[in-house]
Design a protein around this motif. Structure first.
Motif, PDB file in Angstrom:
ATOM      1  N   ASN A   1       4.431  -8.665  17.492  1.00 44.24           N
ATOM      2  CA  ASN A   1       5.117  -8.439  16.224  1.00 44.24           C
ATOM      3  C   ASN A   1       4.741  -7.113  15.567  1.00 44.24           C
ATOM      4  N   HIS A   2       3.898  -6.356  16.246  1.00 48.91           N
ATOM      5  CA  HIS A   2       3.432  -5.095  15.668  1.00 48.91           C
ATOM      6  C   HIS A   2       4.613  -4.159  15.389  1.00 48.91           C
ATOM      7  N   LYS A   3       4.616  -3.572  14.213  1.00 47.86           N
ATOM      8  CA  LYS A   3       5.720  -2.698  13.810  1.00 47.86           C
ATOM      9  C   LYS A   3       5.212  -1.272  13.631  1.00 47.86           C
ATOM     10  N   MET A   4       6.008  -0.330  14.098  1.00 49.34           N
ATOM     11  CA  MET A   4       5.614   1.072  13.968  1.00 49.34           C
ATOM     12  C   MET A   4       6.616   1.885  13.147  1.00 49.34           C
ATOM     13  N   ALA A   5       7.679   1.263  12.667  1.00 50.47           N
ATOM     14  CA  ALA A   5       8.689   2.041  11.941  1.00 50.47           C
ATOM     15  C   ALA A   5       9.334   1.183  10.864  1.00 50.47           C
ATOM     16  N   HIS A   6      10.152   1.840  10.023  1.00 46.63           N
ATOM     17  CA  HIS A   6      10.938   1.165   8.988  1.00 46.63           C
ATOM     18  C   HIS A   6      10.056   0.288   8.098  1.00 46.63           C
ATOM     19  N   GLU A   7       9.214   0.942   7.350  1.00 42.79           N
ATOM     20  CA  GLU A   7       8.288   0.225   6.468  1.00 42.79           C
ATOM     21  C   GLU A   7       9.044  -0.614   5.446  1.00 42.79           C
ATOM     22  N   GLU A   8       8.699  -1.858   5.367  1.00 40.35           N
ATOM     23  CA  GLU A   8       9.272  -2.740   4.359  1.00 40.35           C
ATOM     24  C   GLU A   8       8.369  -2.756   3.132  1.00 40.35           C
ATOM     25  N   LYS A   9       8.909  -3.209   2.016  1.00 39.81           N
ATOM     26  CA  LYS A   9       8.142  -3.240   0.790  1.00 39.81           C
ATOM     27  C   LYS A   9       7.109  -4.349   0.835  1.00 39.81           C
ATOM     28  N   LEU A  10       5.863  -3.958   0.602  1.00 36.02           N
ATOM     29  CA  LEU A  10       4.760  -4.911   0.493  1.00 36.02           C
ATOM     30  C   LEU A  10       4.062  -4.670  -0.838  1.00 36.02           C
ATOM     31  N   PRO A  11       3.414  -5.666  -1.394  1.00 36.94           N
ATOM     32  CA  PRO A  11       2.699  -5.458  -2.660  1.00 36.94           C
ATOM     33  C   PRO A  11       1.670  -4.343  -2.535  1.00 36.94           C
ATOM     34  N   CYS A  12       1.721  -3.379  -3.447  1.00 36.66           N
ATOM     35  CA  CYS A  12       0.773  -2.250  -3.398  1.00 36.66           C
ATOM     36  C   CYS A  12      -0.659  -2.752  -3.511  1.00 36.66           C
ATOM     37  N   GLU A  13      -0.872  -3.798  -4.321  1.00 35.02           N
ATOM     38  CA  GLU A  13      -2.228  -4.325  -4.486  1.00 35.02           C
ATOM     39  C   GLU A  13      -2.775  -4.865  -3.173  1.00 35.02           C
ATOM     40  N   LEU A  14      -1.901  -5.481  -2.381  1.00 36.37           N
ATOM     41  CA  LEU A  14      -2.322  -6.011  -1.091  1.00 36.37           C
ATOM     42  C   LEU A  14      -2.730  -4.888  -0.144  1.00 36.37           C
ATOM     43  N   ILE A  15      -1.885  -3.849  -0.085  1.00 35.17           N
ATOM     44  CA  ILE A  15      -2.185  -2.735   0.824  1.00 35.17           C
ATOM     45  C   ILE A  15      -3.510  -2.087   0.437  1.00 35.17           C
ATOM     46  N   GLU A  16      -3.707  -1.827  -0.843  1.00 39.71           N
ATOM     47  CA  GLU A  16      -4.940  -1.182  -1.287  1.00 39.71           C
ATOM     48  C   GLU A  16      -6.155  -2.067  -1.029  1.00 39.71           C
ATOM     49  N   GLU A  17      -6.029  -3.373  -1.299  1.00 36.43           N
ATOM     50  CA  GLU A  17      -7.153  -4.278  -1.084  1.00 36.43           C
ATOM     51  C   GLU A  17      -7.511  -4.355   0.393  1.00 36.43           C
ATOM     52  N   THR A  18      -6.505  -4.361   1.261  1.00 38.70           N
ATOM     53  CA  THR A  18      -6.762  -4.415   2.698  1.00 38.70           C
ATOM     54  C   THR A  18      -7.408  -3.125   3.183  1.00 38.70           C
ATOM     55  N   LEU A  19      -6.844  -1.990   2.778  1.00 39.77           N
ATOM     56  CA  LEU A  19      -7.366  -0.699   3.230  1.00 39.77           C
ATOM     57  C   LEU A  19      -8.754  -0.410   2.660  1.00 39.77           C
ATOM     58  N   SER A  20      -9.086  -1.033   1.530  1.00 38.87           N
ATOM     59  CA  SER A  20     -10.408  -0.806   0.938  1.00 38.87           C
ATOM     60  C   SER A  20     -11.524  -1.407   1.795  1.00 38.87           C
ATOM     61  N   ARG A  21     -11.158  -2.196   2.811  1.00 42.63           N
ATOM     62  CA  ARG A  21     -12.148  -2.785   3.713  1.00 42.63           C
ATOM     63  C   ARG A  21     -12.175  -2.093   5.069  1.00 42.63           C
ATOM     64  N   VAL A  22     -11.343  -1.076   5.233  1.00 43.30           N
ATOM     65  CA  VAL A  22     -11.307  -0.328   6.486  1.00 43.30           C
ATOM     66  C   VAL A  22     -12.434   0.702   6.483  1.00 43.30           C
ATOM     67  N   PRO A  23     -13.198   0.841   7.568  1.00 46.38           N
ATOM     68  CA  PRO A  23     -14.250   1.866   7.623  1.00 46.38           C
ATOM     69  C   PRO A  23     -13.695   3.242   7.285  1.00 46.38           C
ATOM     70  N   PRO A  24     -14.382   4.017   6.438  1.00 44.68           N
ATOM     71  CA  PRO A  24     -13.843   5.306   5.976  1.00 44.68           C
ATOM     72  C   PRO A  24     -13.456   6.252   7.102  1.00 44.68           C
ATOM     73  N   GLU A  25     -14.241   6.272   8.207  1.00 47.77           N
ATOM     74  CA  GLU A  25     -13.926   7.206   9.283  1.00 47.77           C
ATOM     75  C   GLU A  25     -12.594   6.901   9.954  1.00 47.77           C
ATOM     76  N   SER A  26     -12.086   5.677   9.765  1.00 45.84           N
ATOM     77  CA  SER A  26     -10.774   5.320  10.316  1.00 45.84           C
ATOM     78  C   SER A  26      -9.634   5.681   9.370  1.00 45.84           C
ATOM     79  N   LEU A  27      -9.924   5.752   8.073  1.00 45.72           N
ATOM     80  CA  LEU A  27      -8.874   6.055   7.099  1.00 45.72           C
ATOM     81  C   LEU A  27      -8.243   7.417   7.355  1.00 45.72           C
ATOM     82  N   VAL A  28      -9.042   8.373   7.842  1.00 43.94           N
ATOM     83  CA  VAL A  28      -8.521   9.718   8.098  1.00 43.94           C
ATOM     84  C   VAL A  28      -7.344   9.667   9.058  1.00 43.94           C
ATOM     85  N   ARG A  29      -7.420   8.795  10.048  1.00 45.45           N
ATOM     86  CA  ARG A  29      -6.374   8.711  11.067  1.00 45.45           C
ATOM     87  C   ARG A  29      -5.139   7.984  10.562  1.00 45.45           C
ATOM     88  N   PHE A  30      -5.256   7.296   9.408  1.00 44.37           N
ATOM     89  CA  PHE A  30      -4.140   6.520   8.890  1.00 44.37           C
ATOM     90  C   PHE A  30      -3.218   7.339   7.979  1.00 44.37           C
TER      91      PHE A  30
END
Length: 418
Positions: free
Chosen positions: A48-77
């Motif tokens: 089910n992995h998606k690579m295109a056509h971003e759908e609307k997701l709650p901004c709070e969810l995206i930020e909360e999820t990404l806030s747990r990603v190791p910083p060295e990986s954020l650069v690649r995102f």
């Protein structure tokens, strides 16, 4: 490491967010949690992995999820979407990241980060440079998200958030060697192609009253001697411990040799390699034992801390307007805070930052033990001893995490491209 907190959202929404991350980056996220590791082994998630056509997701969810990603990986995102790229430049997101810290401490053998959330959390860090353990750090300076850790004959440029380092070696071995800071040549406050540079100084052996100055160029990995010229002023003594870097310019608190009680703010411009007076300081006459520390405020302004040696009173001033192009103009300083209660400690080479209306300070007591003090409303709100830092008299500085990679030399960049 602090225990992981449960996300206040449905697991399916987390999966939806992660399904937009490039596959080559998902591998590095297995260490975030056991749930994430198991998710990446789930065939349904992969299908089910998606690579295109971003759908609307709650901004709070995206930020909360990404806030747990190791910083060295954020650069690649950054390439995932324009929204994600903009999010990683948002200082509020960086400040709310689960691995954000506020101070770095260095002892003879170890480095530590200190987070205040508001609970104080101390983590041991590593420089990851073989053979460096035997070298005692002499300077620890925060420079636009980088740390400059100076030693007797070399220095390490370090982004502790991204776990990136670069070693700089000097051809001389000087006990008085001082790494003053990192800056760059600028055009409209933007980094030029010439890249980052470091200013270094040490006492002249033939004339101890004068200093020898050198500039290190990150791109060419070369050094050059420099005769420091004070444009429009002479007889100025720099207080090296008070240097800060803003928009590629190095700033110091300085005093005139004929009147050590009168302090001014000066700056070094890497574009023309001269020192200029920036402004007078608001604290007036000073005792030679007063504590005076310059820091960055709100990313584009200055703050100044002064503690009176006699009364222990602490005062904080900030510049009213944004600092642009190192042009002083009419610099207006405002009194931001005063703390003058009887139980104030003697601050010893303090590092500090302003958190809303509170002042947060790291300093050592008379035994060399490190403490964190929180002050506000003209009182000492709390003080906490950093027990896990066992060596006395650690070096320390404020450090605000950055996603800017440590600059490489042109030779290494060419090798990577090949």
């Amino acid at each position: 490491m602090a225990p992981e907190k449960k996300l206040p959202c449905d697991l399916k929404l987390i999966e939806e967010t992660l399904s937009r991350i490039p596959p080559e980056s998902l591998v590095r996220l297995r260490t975030v949690s056991k749930k994430w590791n198991a998710l990446f082994d789930d065939k349904m998630f992969i299908n089910n992995h998606k690579m295109a056509h971003e759908e609307k997701l709650p901004c709070e969810l995206i930020e909360e999820t990404l806030s747990r990603v190791p910083p060295e990986s954020l650069v690649r995102f950054r390439t995932v979407s324009k929204k994600w790229n903009a999010l990683f430049d948002d200082k509020m997101f960086i400040n709310n990241h689960k691995m954000t810290f506020r101070f770095i401490l260095a002892t003879n053998s170890k480095f530590y980060s200190v987070s205040i959330t508001p609970k104080i959390e101390v983590r041991e860090l590593t420089l990851d440079i073989p053979g460096l353990e035997s070298h005692k750090p002499k300077d620890l300076i925060d420079c636009n998200g980088f740390l400059l850790c100076g030693m007797d004959k070399e220095a390490v440029v370090w982004n502790p958030w991204l776990r990136q380092t670069r070693l700089m070696k000097l051809e001389v071995n000087q006990p008085s060697l001082c790494f003053n800071g990192i800056g760059y040549e600028y055009d409209n406050m933007r980094l030029e192609g010439s890249g980052y540079k470091t200013l270094v100084s040490y006492r002249n052996e033939l004339n101890p009253t004068r200093s020898v100055w050198k500039i290190h160029d990150f791109a060419s990995n070369s050094w050059k001697d420099k005769e420091l010229v004070f444009s429009g002023s002479s007889g100025i003594s720099l207080l090296a411990s008070s240097s800060v870097s803003l928009n590629g310019i190095l700033y110091w608190v300085a005093s005139f040799l004929k009147n050590n009680s009168s302090f001014v703010l000066v700056y070094f411009n890497f574009s023309n390699e001269k020192v200029y007076k920036f402004s007078d300081l608001p604290c007036g006459e000073n005792h030679h034992s007063d504590v005076i520390v310059l820091r960055i405020f709100m990313e584009d302004r200055f703050s100044l801390l002064k503690q009176c040696h006699l009364t222990k009173k602490i005062e904080i001033w900030v510049t009213k307007n944004q600092i642009k192009n190192c042009c002083s103009g009419d610099v207006e300083w405002m009194n931001f805070m005063e703390v003058s209660t009887p139980n104030l400690p003697d601050l010893v080479k303090p590092s500090y930052f302003i958190d809303h209306k509170n002042l947060v300070v790291c300093s050592c007591d008379e035994t060399g033990q490190a403490w964190i003090y929180v002050m506000g409303d003209n009182k000492l709100i709390s003080k906490s001893q950093i027990d896990s830092v066992v060596d006395p008299w650690p070096l320390h500085c404020t450090c605000f995490p950055s996603l800017v990679p440590v600059p490489r030399s042109q030779t290494k960049e060419a090798a990577l491209q090949v």
